[in-house]
Design an enzyme around this catalytic site. Structure first.
Site, mmCIF file in Angstrom:
data_model
loop_
_atom_site.group_PDB
_atom_site.id
_atom_site.type_symbol
_atom_site.label_atom_id
_atom_site.label_comp_id
_atom_site.label_asym_id
_atom_site.label_seq_id
_atom_site.Cartn_x
_atom_site.Cartn_y
_atom_site.Cartn_z
ATOM 1 N N CYS A 71 -15.194 -3.130 -8.982
ATOM 2 C CA CYS A 71 -16.185 -3.845 -8.171
ATOM 3 C C CYS A 71 -16.728 -5.022 -8.980
ATOM 4 C CB CYS A 71 -17.345 -2.932 -7.791
ATOM 5 S SG CYS A 71 -16.881 -1.386 -7.022
ATOM 6 N N HIS A 75 -17.616 -8.927 -8.117
ATOM 7 C CA HIS A 75 -19.045 -9.130 -7.843
ATOM 8 C C HIS A 75 -19.871 -9.342 -9.093
ATOM 9 C CE1 HIS A 75 -18.643 -8.130 -3.591
ATOM 10 N NE2 HIS A 75 -17.928 -7.067 -3.910
ATOM 11 N N CYS A 109 -13.978 -3.078 1.094
ATOM 12 C CA CYS A 109 -13.675 -3.674 -0.208
ATOM 13 C C CYS A 109 -12.546 -2.902 -0.887
ATOM 14 C CB CYS A 109 -14.913 -3.651 -1.108
ATOM 15 S SG CYS A 109 -15.837 -5.197 -1.110
ATOM 16 N N CYS A 172 -34.934 10.844 20.068
ATOM 17 C CA CYS A 172 -35.496 10.559 18.740
ATOM 18 C C CYS A 172 -36.945 10.120 18.911
ATOM 19 C CB CYS A 172 -34.729 9.435 18.055
ATOM 20 S SG CYS A 172 -32.943 9.587 18.078
ATOM 21 N N CYS A 175 -40.179 12.440 19.173
ATOM 22 C CA CYS A 175 -40.887 12.853 17.963
ATOM 23 C C CYS A 175 -41.382 11.639 17.183
ATOM 24 C CB CYS A 175 -39.968 13.669 17.048
ATOM 25 S SG CYS A 175 -39.691 15.346 17.606
ATOM 26 N N CYS A 217 -30.540 15.828 12.632
ATOM 27 C CA CYS A 217 -31.487 15.765 13.746
ATOM 28 C C CYS A 217 -30.750 16.067 15.052
ATOM 29 C CB CYS A 217 -32.156 14.401 13.826
ATOM 30 S SG CYS A 217 -33.831 14.384 13.136
#
Lengths: 256, 106
Positions: A71, A75, A109, A172, A175, A217
């Site tokens: 990487c 970068h 990438c 969602c 709540c 959830c």
């Protein structure tokens, strides 16, 4: 006469969802945590998420693939080049014609620049590099990109956020917009802003992504969770980042 | 090698009580948890932690399956002399790791 009570209950169940959280009331779930958990997050030598960040730093410099490229070869120093990047994701990827999350961008990438296959969802490596990149934006305000394509994705995510689903028939928003600050069982209901992902969740005893949390959830309301990297999860993430715009990034956050 | 985060003060005055904070990355697999195929995953935990100060053991702890993953241990000792503090974690499957730090006592 019990009728008025029954009528009121019916009204509550059928009533449309309430309004969004006012911008000046938006705050990170950090403030609802116990002092001990908050201290764990703020101390970098006590925050177990930092172990993932350190792993990510090593992976950032590790050469991989047939090209033997890391990487860092493209970068450079992540502390400079990756600053603020996590605050802008998910972003529109014109070449692929889809919104892409931060982990998805790492997959791209790897495929395009390193010529190797993506790490599996929730693998240690993928979470570590995502945490390392996102950590560089710590303290910076979430600033979703303005592309018109992203607006459409966000709108679809927003519709999912307010759609009642699952056997419990909860959205969602039921709540996290209407009842934040109250309790569900013994647990405080947070506003649910994705400010610190990947998070170290004490319940998991591990680092996990926002998608893992969203799937938690979904199974909690007895709905069928979307698979990892499904467009719906990216769209929800895009919507949530817009909803949390301006709040500072905390990665790696600790959550109970 | 597991990743460890260690927080030891670099300098102290003689007689000061210093706090040592350690965090190590470890699964701490209990041995009671079934894997995806229904078979119990074998136990893999850190069983012992010791801290030596110039070769003298000043703190040790035994760890058991109920300890969380990535165990975080905090303890105190008295800064008596300049030297090396060595922290060693040992456990199942030959796990062994040592981190050292130097402390300057004035």
């Amino acid at each position: 006469m019990r009728l008025p009570g029954a009528a009121a209950l019916t009204l509550l169940l059928a009533s449309p969802l309430g309004a969004e959280i006012r911008p000046d009331e938006r705050r990170s779930d950090f403030h609802q945590m116990s002092p001990e958990t908050r201290a764990m997050q703020t101390d970098d030598t006590a925050n177990p998420g930092m172990l993932a960040v350190l792993d990510g730093e090593a992976l950032w410099r590790a050469k991989a693939g047939p090209a033997g490229r890391s990487c860092a070869d493209c970068h450079g120093d992540a502390r400079i080049t990756m600053r603020g990047v996590a605050a802008r994701y998910p972003a529109w990827n014109a070449a692929r014609g889809t919104p892409v999350g931060l982990a998805g961008q790492i997959d791209i990438c790897r495929a395009d620049r390193q010529g190797i296959s993506a790490w599996p969802a929730e693998s240690r490596e993928r979470l570590a590099v995502t945490a390392y990149v996102a950590h560089q934006s710590r303290g910076m305000p979430i600033s979703p990109p303005g592309d018109p394509e992203m607006a459409a994705a966000r709108e679809r995510g927003g519709r999912l956020f307010t759609a009642r689903m699952g056997q419990l028939d909860l959205a969602c928003a039921a709540c996290h917009d209407d009842n934040w600050g109250k309790r569900l069982g013994g647990t405080p209901i947070p506003q649910a802003h994705p400010v610190g992902y990947p998070i170290y969740r004490l319940e998991w005893q591990a680092v996990g992504s926002l998608q893992r949390r969203l799937r938690n959830c979904l199974s909690g309301v007895r709905a069928e969770p979307f698979p990892y990297d499904a467009p719906e999860l990216i769209e929800l993430e895009a919507f949530l980042m817009q909803r949390a715009a301006g709040l500072p990034i905390e990665t790696p956050a600790v959550r109970p | 090698m597991a990743r460890a985060l260690v927080n030891i003060p670099k300098t102290a005055r003689r007689g000061d009580v210093i706090e040592i904070r350690t965090l190590i990355s470890h699964e701490m697999e209990t041995g009671y948890r079934p894997g995806p195929n229904g078979v119990l995953l074998p136990r893999d935990i850190i069983t012992r932690f010791t801290c030596t100060y110039n070769g003298v053991e000043v703190f040790s702890a035994e760890l058991f399956p109920a300890m969380s993953a990535n165990p975080y241990l905090v303890f105190t000792t008295v800064a008596s002399e300049s030297g090396t503090i060595a922290l060693t974690w040992t456990g199942d499957n030959g796990f062994s790791q040592t981190e050292t730090a130097t402390i300057e006592v004035a």
